[in-house]
Scaffold this motif. Structure first.
Motif, PDB file in Angstrom:
ATOM      1  N   VAL A   1      -4.132   9.113  -6.168  1.00 43.77           N
ATOM      2  CA  VAL A   1      -4.460   8.401  -7.412  1.00 43.77           C
ATOM      3  C   VAL A   1      -3.772   7.040  -7.389  1.00 43.77           C
ATOM      4  O   VAL A   1      -2.580   6.950  -7.090  1.00 43.77           O
ATOM      5  N   ALA A   2      -4.514   6.000  -7.674  1.00 42.47           N
ATOM      6  CA  ALA A   2      -3.919   4.669  -7.863  1.00 42.47           C
ATOM      7  C   ALA A   2      -4.572   4.055  -9.095  1.00 42.47           C
ATOM      8  O   ALA A   2      -5.804   4.045  -9.219  1.00 42.47           O
TER       9      ALA A   2
ATOM     10  N   PHE B   1      -3.367  -2.013  -6.810  1.00 41.47           N
ATOM     11  CA  PHE B   1      -3.111  -0.571  -6.831  1.00 41.47           C
ATOM     12  C   PHE B   1      -1.801  -0.201  -6.133  1.00 41.47           C
ATOM     13  O   PHE B   1      -1.717   0.822  -5.471  1.00 41.47           O
ATOM     14  N   ASN B   2      -0.806  -1.064  -6.251  1.00 45.15           N
ATOM     15  CA  ASN B   2       0.453  -0.786  -5.540  1.00 45.15           C
ATOM     16  C   ASN B   2       1.624  -0.459  -6.475  1.00 45.15           C
ATOM     17  O   ASN B   2       2.768  -0.435  -6.043  1.00 45.15           O
TER      18      ASN B   2
ATOM     19  N   ARG C   1      -9.253   6.169   2.073  1.00 50.28           N
ATOM     20  CA  ARG C   1     -10.516   6.197   1.313  1.00 50.28           C
ATOM     21  C   ARG C   1     -10.304   5.595  -0.084  1.00 50.28           C
ATOM     22  O   ARG C   1     -11.127   4.827  -0.574  1.00 50.28           O
ATOM     23  N   ALA C   2      -9.183   5.934  -0.713  1.00 51.51           N
ATOM     24  CA  ALA C   2      -8.906   5.391  -2.049  1.00 51.51           C
ATOM     25  C   ALA C   2      -8.656   3.887  -1.990  1.00 51.51           C
ATOM     26  O   ALA C   2      -8.925   3.165  -2.946  1.00 51.51           O
ATOM     27  N   LEU C   3      -8.133   3.412  -0.856  1.00 51.74           N
ATOM     28  CA  LEU C   3      -7.756   2.002  -0.735  1.00 51.74           C
ATOM     29  C   LEU C   3      -8.858   1.140  -0.110  1.00 51.74           C
ATOM     30  O   LEU C   3      -8.631  -0.023   0.236  1.00 51.74           O
ATOM     31  N   ASN C   4     -10.045   1.710   0.072  1.00 54.73           N
ATOM     32  CA  ASN C   4     -11.193   0.970   0.615  1.00 54.73           C
ATOM     33  C   ASN C   4     -10.916   0.328   1.978  1.00 54.73           C
ATOM     34  O   ASN C   4     -11.197  -0.858   2.193  1.00 54.73           O
TER      35      ASN C   4
ATOM     36  N   PHE D   1       0.830  -1.208   0.000  1.00 58.80           N
ATOM     37  CA  PHE D   1       0.000   0.000   0.000  1.00 58.80           C
ATOM     38  C   PHE D   1       0.870   1.266   0.000  1.00 58.80           C
ATOM     39  O   PHE D   1       0.764   2.114   0.886  1.00 58.80           O
ATOM     40  N   PRO D   2       1.742   1.390  -1.012  1.00 54.39           N
ATOM     41  CA  PRO D   2       2.656   2.553  -1.019  1.00 54.39           C
ATOM     42  C   PRO D   2       1.934   3.899  -1.040  1.00 54.39           C
ATOM     43  O   PRO D   2       2.488   4.898  -0.588  1.00 54.39           O
TER      44      PRO D   2
END
Ligand code: SF4
Length: 329
Positions: free
Chosen positions: A245-246, A221-222, A169-172, A87-88
């Motif tokens: 942004v991912a 998304f990493n 939030r972006a990573l749920n 999760f960078p």
């Protein structure tokens, strides 16, 4: 000086019990926000329940993701090899916030609970519906340069100040809590609130509920990601606007996008319509510009934050360029 009682909790159940029976009691972890608010008289707890000795200080690998204890410091999360590999985006966002000293003290749970930095909230001589419900909102007609452009109400136009929350939030992420009625998981989308008619409530926690951990599901998304934060100075300042942004890329095609913004709303702001637009599209300047246009639908500025109507889409476009590799970070 306001008197308060100090209690050290040795196990979660007693911490929850102590806070649940007193509406003016607060949990104390890193204290980087709460102690400031107490010194300024913004928050006046009758009781502090110190939770620093509870067993929430580990980062654990789960079959489906990562579990980060609520008491892990922001520095330890950002520096964790597990977080940097999986999760960078979260590491980048945390390192964009505060100062190294604060990140060493501040905890994951505390960061989720961070109060707004609206100056009217901090000044007890000025009206503020969040600090004192019904007193009015000083920022509505006042100095509102830092304030919201999405999801505000006529009661409050404050923003959530956290960088970590935007990445989560972006990573749920799911926020795990323990309360008088047991444990539950709250999707991060439902954790923070919009101000509506009750701006005094920042989140959906129930009386006595204690954050125990955050879980992040593994995803693709990493690799292609960017947390871009625009602020008045390059360190130790809150975001005017930030864009997480991912991208899940297959060659030049965007299989899926995760987009969220900070500094624009009372909660970390997910850009679902722009994500939907980018799905299946090619990486291109034109598509990024269209996505940003879609993301800005419904934005509304106030007297001193008109500049955010330009800054927000430009920040998102630049963050998309960096994440996709068409611009250097
Ligand atoms: Fe208070 Fe919210 Fe208005 Fe700021 S924007 S003065 S926090 S009610």
């Amino acid at each position: 000086m306001n008197q308060f009682q100090y209690n050290k909790a040795n196990e979660p159940h007693s911490a929850v019990k102590l806070v649940a029976k007193d509406p003016d009691a607060h949990f104390l972890a890193g204290g980087t926000n709460l102690i400031d608010l107490m010194k300024m008289g913004v928050v006046n707890p009758t009781k502090l329940v110190d939770i620093n000795h509870l067993p929430f200080s580990k980062i654990e690998k789960l079959p489906h993701g990562l579990r980060i204890g609520a008491l892990v410091s922001n520095s330890d999360v950002a520096d964790s090899e597990l977080v940097k590999a999986g999760f960078p985006l979260l590491s980048q966002a945390i390192n964009a916030g505060a100062s190294p000293q604060l990140r060493n003290m501040a905890t994951v749970g505390g960061n989720l609970m961070q109060r707004t930095r609206c100056p009217y909230f901090f000044d007890t001589t000025l009206p503020c519906n969040k600090r004192k419900p019904g007193s009015g909102c000083g920022a509505l007609e006042g100095i509102n340069r830092m304030h919201a452009i999405f999801g505000a109400s006529d009661q409050c136009i404050a923003v959530n100040p956290s960088d970590m929350n935007v990445a989560m939030r972006a990573l749920n992420a799911t926020v795990h809590v323990s309360g008088p009625k047991g444990a539950r998981g709250i999707p991060i989308a439902d954790f923070h609130r919009l101000p509506g008619e009750q701006p005094e409530l920042d989140n959906t926690l129930k009386n006595g509920e204690l954050i125990t951990a955050v879980e992040l599901p593994y995803s693709a998304f990493n690799k292609n990601l960017s947390y871009l934060k625009i602020r008045d100075r390059t360190s130790y300042a809150f975001a005017l606007v930030s864009a997480a942004v991912a991208l899940h890329l297959e060659g030049e095609t965007i299989k899926e996008a995760r987009l969220a913004m900070g500094g624009v709303a009372h909660k970390p702001w997910r850009l679902s319509a722009a994500e939907e637009f980018l799905k299946g599209k090619m990486v291109s300047e034109g598509n990024f510009r269209q996505a940003a246009q879609i993301a800005m639908k419904g934005a509304k500025a106030y007297q001193y934050n008109q500049f955010k109507l330009k800054l927000a889409p430009n920040t998102l476009i630049q963050s998309l360029r960096i994440a996709s590799g068409i611009a250097a970070s």
